[in-house]
Design an enzyme around this catalytic site. Sequence first.
Site, mmCIF file in Angstrom:
data_model
loop_
_atom_site.group_PDB
_atom_site.id
_atom_site.type_symbol
_atom_site.label_atom_id
_atom_site.label_comp_id
_atom_site.label_asym_id
_atom_site.label_seq_id
_atom_site.Cartn_x
_atom_site.Cartn_y
_atom_site.Cartn_z
ATOM 1 C CE1 TYR A 1 -3.748 2.497 1.001
ATOM 2 C CE2 TYR A 1 -1.920 3.562 2.129
ATOM 3 C CZ TYR A 1 -3.196 3.600 1.613
ATOM 4 O OH TYR A 1 -3.933 4.757 1.724
ATOM 5 C CD GLU B 1 -5.931 4.472 -1.177
ATOM 6 O OE1 GLU B 1 -6.002 4.626 0.043
ATOM 7 O OE2 GLU B 1 -6.914 4.160 -1.872
#
Length: 387
Positions: A108, A198
């Site tokens: 992530y 993101e």
Amino acid sequence: MKIHEYQAKELLRAYGIPVPRGRFAATPDEARRAAEELSCRTVIKAQIHSGGRGKGGGVKPADSPDEASAVAGKIIGMQLVTHQTGPEGKKVRRVLVEEASEVQKEFYLSLLVDRSRKRECIVFMVSEAGGMEIEKVAADTPEKIVSCAVHPVVGFSPFQARKLAAALPLSAEQRKTFTDIVRNLYRLFLDKDCSLVEINPLAITADGRLLALDAKVDFDDDGLYRHPEIKALRDQDEEAPLEIEAKNASVNYIKLDGNVGCMVNGAGLAMTTMDMIKMAGGEPANFLDVGGGASPEQIEKAFKILTSDPNVKCILVNIFGGILRCDRVSAGLIQAAKNIEMKLPMVVRLQGTNVDEGRKMLNESGLRFTVAEGLYEAAEKAVALVK
Ligand code: GDP
Ligand code: MN
């Protein structure tokens, strides 16, 4: 403002961040042609402004152009429900047809504006636990998230990139690619006035490459005037229709979940009105600021927006007549209520210049206005009407 994954990936590509080859498609036929052009195994991905598409059935592999067409046929038109869309889901109008990757690990990586007092700056977040919902990682295993705040004056330093890289199990070569990726992400974030970038997952492929498999980029609306090329990426199909209508009428409107519709002039008074409704035991259906002017046209537009929300059971009008006199506001309210044949009960609180005349006009109009003087009194009356 939000954009789609395929648009976000174009931006990442332009900033030298590795993304899979892909084409977007609006029909099964286009998906077939895209898969033919890519000539490899593909993944078909629903393009809606929401995460969690994989779990909801919006991300599916396809081994051949025929299968790509069939899978796209299933995904396009579906009402995709994810943890972010609410139970009604979102209609899928397009898919991204992308080269499938063999995934070894999923990380992530994100960049966002941390508004908390402690930081008030741009923050990188990275985790070796990628692919899943980051909220869940934060709740269950917060030690798996490493973050790094970038000082706005000092900027992003190489040692910070190394700190982020050290949080992931990477080879020396991958570490180098990773530090390039984070440096470029920071550049993108500043250049385009982003509020969020993101990548989840940032994958390591079977052959050891780093690849952004998913991408989400949000922008600060107040910076959009500097980026016409970003503004052009807006997809109004993805936005709440009432909020679009309000934007076009220069009315500040944000839909909420309650049943007391609010029409107020001035953002501060609008916030206070919402607080008062809550204090009186009710729930506001919206934030709505008609601006300082509150012309009859704007009042009428605002009424239309409020009444097209089926949850609204009563309307609370709270207007301070300063330069704009209260009698003019009353005339506007009466005209607008007649024009749109308003059926809902309305509580009106006016204060300011010519207030007595304004109240008298409302009382004598023969329409369903309940006149209030005090702010809390108005909120109580509105809440009583919905109960
Ligand atoms: P999201 O569910 O909306 O966040 O959509 P993602 O783009 O993140 O896709 C969901 C999941 O599908 C990812 O976490 C991956 O595990 C998987 N996925 C997406 N693309 C590929 C791919 O090319 N190959 C493989 N093996 N998995 C993929
Ligand atoms: Mn994802």
